[in-house]
Design a protein around this motif. Structure first.
Motif, short mmCIF file in Angstrom:
data_model
loop_
_atom_site.label_atom_id
_atom_site.label_comp_id
_atom_site.label_asym_id
_atom_site.label_seq_id
_atom_site.Cartn_x
_atom_site.Cartn_y
_atom_site.Cartn_z
N MET A 110 36.12 42.32 24.00
CA MET A 110 36.03 40.87 24.04
C MET A 110 37.37 40.23 24.38
SD MET A 110 33.43 40.24 20.91
CE MET A 110 33.61 38.48 20.85
N ILE A 118 41.18 33.86 31.34
CA ILE A 118 42.27 32.88 31.41
C ILE A 118 42.94 32.97 32.77
CG2 ILE A 118 44.49 32.12 30.45
CD1 ILE A 118 43.82 33.33 27.88
N ASN A 278 24.85 41.88 43.53
CA ASN A 278 25.00 41.68 42.09
C ASN A 278 23.83 42.25 41.31
OD1 ASN A 278 27.21 40.32 42.81
ND2 ASN A 278 26.70 38.42 41.76
N PHE B 25 24.89 33.60 19.61
CA PHE B 25 25.84 34.65 19.98
C PHE B 25 26.50 35.23 18.73
CE2 PHE B 25 29.97 36.15 21.44
CZ PHE B 25 29.63 36.86 22.57
N PHE B 29 26.07 38.91 17.20
CA PHE B 29 27.27 39.74 17.05
C PHE B 29 27.45 40.18 15.61
CE2 PHE B 29 31.86 40.47 16.76
CZ PHE B 29 31.97 41.41 17.76
N PRO B 35 28.46 42.22 21.36
CA PRO B 35 28.78 40.97 22.03
C PRO B 35 27.81 40.85 23.20
CG PRO B 35 30.45 42.62 22.53
CD PRO B 35 29.39 43.30 21.71
N LEU B 37 26.80 40.01 26.27
CA LEU B 37 27.43 39.45 27.47
C LEU B 37 26.42 38.76 28.38
CD1 LEU B 37 30.06 42.18 28.34
CD2 LEU B 37 30.32 40.11 27.01
N LEU B 98 25.81 43.46 29.99
CA LEU B 98 26.57 43.05 31.18
C LEU B 98 25.71 43.20 32.43
CD1 LEU B 98 29.34 42.19 32.29
CD2 LEU B 98 29.89 44.60 32.53
N LEU B 100 22.48 43.18 32.57
CA LEU B 100 21.44 42.15 32.51
C LEU B 100 21.99 40.81 32.97
CD1 LEU B 100 19.62 43.00 29.19
CD2 LEU B 100 18.67 43.06 31.48
N PHE B 102 24.27 40.22 35.16
CA PHE B 102 24.32 40.19 36.62
C PHE B 102 22.93 40.03 37.21
CE2 PHE B 102 28.44 42.70 36.31
CZ PHE B 102 29.20 41.56 36.53
N GLU B 219 30.78 30.40 33.19
CA GLU B 219 31.61 29.40 32.54
C GLU B 219 31.33 29.34 31.05
OE1 GLU B 219 32.12 25.12 34.16
OE2 GLU B 219 32.24 26.54 35.80
N LEU B 221 29.92 31.85 29.04
CA LEU B 221 30.12 33.07 28.26
C LEU B 221 31.50 33.13 27.60
CD1 LEU B 221 29.17 35.84 27.33
CD2 LEU B 221 30.08 36.78 29.44
N PRO B 222 32.60 32.86 28.35
CA PRO B 222 33.91 32.91 27.69
C PRO B 222 34.02 31.89 26.56
CG PRO B 222 34.18 32.73 30.06
CD PRO B 222 32.73 32.57 29.79
N LEU B 225 32.58 33.40 23.58
CA LEU B 225 33.51 34.42 23.07
C LEU B 225 34.60 33.76 22.24
CD1 LEU B 225 34.22 36.79 26.10
CD2 LEU B 225 33.12 37.37 23.97
N VAL B 228 33.42 32.40 18.87
CA VAL B 228 33.15 33.42 17.85
C VAL B 228 34.46 34.03 17.33
CG1 VAL B 228 32.12 35.66 17.45
CG2 VAL B 228 30.85 33.91 18.62
N ILE B 229 35.43 34.20 18.22
CA ILE B 229 36.72 34.73 17.75
C ILE B 229 37.38 33.71 16.83
CG2 ILE B 229 39.04 35.39 18.49
CD1 ILE B 229 37.80 36.56 21.01
N TYR B 262 41.89 25.36 31.54
CA TYR B 262 41.33 26.63 31.12
C TYR B 262 42.27 27.37 30.19
CZ TYR B 262 37.25 29.36 32.22
OH TYR B 262 36.05 29.96 32.16
N PHE B 266 42.13 28.53 25.79
CA PHE B 266 42.24 29.85 25.18
C PHE B 266 43.35 29.93 24.15
CE2 PHE B 266 39.68 30.93 28.78
CZ PHE B 266 38.90 31.97 28.32
#
Lengths: 323, 286
Positions: A110, A118, A278, B25, B29, B35, B37, B98, B100, B102, B219, B221-222, B225, B228-229, B262, B266
């Motif tokens: 993750m 980033i 893809n 999510f 998790f 996770p 994805l 992952l 899935l 795609f 856009e 998914l991160p 993440l 959750v972190i 962006y 983070f």
């Protein structure tokens, strides 16, 4: 002896490839395979030998691309650009390692994913620095020792030399005491730590090492396309290289190379017939994980063994019926 | 001053949407240690389902519910057919989700084409509401209210029902929960379906604000993440708080540091990893 012959024949055919491979298109595909193979070998240091699965390696790869392109754009020479790109990639790898090594397993995936996102965000949004979605075009390939690399054949030979050097260094690395202790931290991290090894530091160096070769691949990629766009930093790219490592079978030296060849060939063949790369990538991912969790090379062997044993048992059954 | 008020309203709305995305999510998790994805892709798929239902001239709210139900079924099927077979193999599960992601993204591109599709807010919620001389867009208010209701509902489900108690027990100690006779594997299906449904509902609700376009998944998914972190895996209050923190940073960042929006997003995640790797409300580090 047989092995040595095989290696020599393979080498000869690889070196002479531009002579017997008719069209430039196929020579270019061969170059692409070698570049991706270097990248996959770099990732394999982490996935195969350290047991750390990174889903953010496109970040390191792309960092080298962008730094190189940016320095060339700013008017610096190739030597400075390459040096600068390596310095930047190592620096980013260090940050990568310092953050992601706070966790293991799923957490590692993750965090590497998040960090590469980033970098993708910077490349995509910080238009003043990176030219956003339009990317950066570089005007010329370098001319080491005055040799022009404008034709596909010459560039292929250059890539091949870098690839062979990478293979050699990887092989030495694998057998070196450091390589052994790295695999030790993968299998028995507690025991290694009890034996007095600094597990964190070993993993950290492995990440730097892997980052360096991701940078090598990134620079080759930059010079191959003479163009870089945010796409090189995308999750898709990280996923593709991970697929190469996993599909070839992790841990071995040849696995990632075979995987790179497979993925590049499938991608090129597929894109000639259908647009849906893809989706195909996704299907391959799911299929490999479900049917061949140990990788394509060992997986295919297992499949063959299974088929043969079935044929044999059917044959035996027929024989016993007849008698 | 007006700018700040508008930004604040937008941030809270965004927080509400992000909560719908990240609650599922985080639960997935926390319970299954996957996770997911594909979660961003499920969010986008939900939004596209909303597009189709609205084109069939279904009422907006019915479309939201249909989308949620459709996603719950898809989530349940994914869990039953794919993830279940890989129980205990974390890496394999990550790779399947992952793959899935795609596949779903490409199917969406195939069916709904690459053009961004704006979704219309329901008739009754267009326009604005005025309180104390401040203008509030009605639809955004409604989204916040729905997110709050769902948050309370989820909290009630987890804290006050038998099912919730079983889920909490399985998050804390799956082995022990199994021993006491809880069918943890069935909980997996329920939680995965629930998480997918929430993502689907969030997707449709986000339509009138963000519109629906390819790349929405990557856009979102991160963001899930990071949340959750920040909040800690498996924690509903963590997901709630994290969503609003990210909602604010997202909106204010885009106005004040447009180039670095962006990166700013983070930063809290990096800080949290350095200072408190388990997240605000989490028990174990990731």
């Amino acid at each position: 002896m047989r092995e040595r012959c095989l290696i020599i024949v393979t080498l000869m055919s690889l070196v002479s490839l531009p002579l017997w491979m008719g069209s430039d298109y196929y020579i270019n595909i061969a170059s692409q395979i070698l570049i991706w193979a270097i990248f996959a070998l770099a990732l394999n240091v982490l996935v195969g030998w350290s047991g750390l699965v990174s889903l953010g390696h496109a970040g390191l790869f792309g960092m080298a691309c962008y730094t190189g392109a940016w320095l060339l754009e700013a008017g610096w020479g190739h030597f400075t650009a390459v040096l600068g790109a390596f310095a930047m990639t190592i620096l980013v790898s260090a940050i990568f390692g310092a953050l992601s090594l706070r966790t293991r397993g799923i957490g590692f995936i993750m965090i590497t994913l998040a960090i590469s996102q980033i970098l993708w965000g910077i490349a995509y949004r910080w238009i003043g620095l990176t030219n956003g979605d339009n990317g950066i075009i570089i005007s010329a390939r370098p001319t080491p020792f005055g040799i022009e690399m404008d034709t596909p054949g010459v560039f292929y030979i250059f890539t091949l030399i870098v690839f062979l050097l990478t293979m050699l260094i990887m092989a030495i690395f694998y057998q070196s005491p450091f390589g052994v202790s790295l695999r030790g931290t993968r299998d028995q991290s507690r025991r290694m730590s009890a034996l007095g090894f600094n597990v964190w530091l070993i993993r950290f160096f492995a990440i730097l090492f892997s980052g360096f070769f991701s940078g090598v691949a990134g620079l080759l990629f930059l010079y191959y396309h003479q163009y870089v766009s945010p796409h090189v930093l995308s999750l898709l790219n990280s996923a593709e290289v991970l697929l190469m490592v996993i599909s070839g079978g992790t841990g071995t030296l040849l696995g990632p190379v075979v995987g790179a060849g497979l993925v590049v060939v499938i991608k090129n063949v597929a894109s000639a017939y259908i647009e849906r790369w893809n989706m195909l990538l996704g299907v391959i991912f799911v299929a490999i994980v479900i049917f061949m969790p140990e990788g394509l090379v060992p997986g295919t062997q297992r499949l063959f063994r299974w088929v043969f044993s079935r044929i044999k048992s059917i044959g035996a059954a027929i024989k016993s019926e007849a008698s | 001053m007006t700018l700040y008020i508008i930004l604040t309203i937008n941030s809270i709305t965004m927080g509400g949407l992000l909560f719908l995305l990240s609650a599922g999510f985080s639960l997935i998790f926390g319970l299954m240690r996957i996770p997911n994805l594909a979660h961003g892709a499920l969010f986008m798929l939900g939004a596209y389902f909303g597009v189709t239902f609205l084109r069939m001239e279904v009422n907006f709210w019915i479309a939201v519910i249909f989308s949620g139900v459709a996603l719950a079924i898809i989530g349940g099927v994914i869990e039953r057919l794919l993830l279940r077979r890989l129980a205990g193999q974390e890496l394999a599960q990550v790779l399947v989700t992952l793959g899935l992601a795609f596949i779903i993204a490409d199917v969406c591109l195939l069916i709904w084409t690459g053009d961004p599709i704006p979704l219309n807010a329901p008739e009754s919620l267009r326009g604005v509401e005025r309180f104390f001389g401040i203008v509030f867009p009605r639809y955004r208010l409604a989204v916040v209210v729905i997110a709050l209701i769902l948050a309370i509902g989820l909290w009630f489900l987890l804290e006050r029902t038998r099912l919730g108690a079983m889920i909490r027990a399985s998050v804390d100690d799956p082995e022990m929960a199994r021993v006491t006779g809880i069918r943890v594997s069935r909980l997996f299906t329920i939680v995965f379906a629930l998480g997918a449904a929430l993502a689907g509902v969030g997707g449709v609700l986000s339509g009138p604000i963000l519109s629906v376009y390819p790349g929405l998944d990557a856009e979102m998914l991160p963001l899930a993440l990071i949340i959750v972190i920040l909040g800690g895996a498996g924690s509903l209050p963590g997901a709630f708080l994290g969503s609003f923190v990210i909602g604010f940073i997202y909106n204010f960042g885009q106005v004040f540091f447009p180039d670095l929006a962006y990166v700013v997003l983070f930063l809290p995640m990096l800080l949290m990893l350095v200072l408190r790797p388990q997240g605000l409300f989490g028990k174990d580090p990731l």
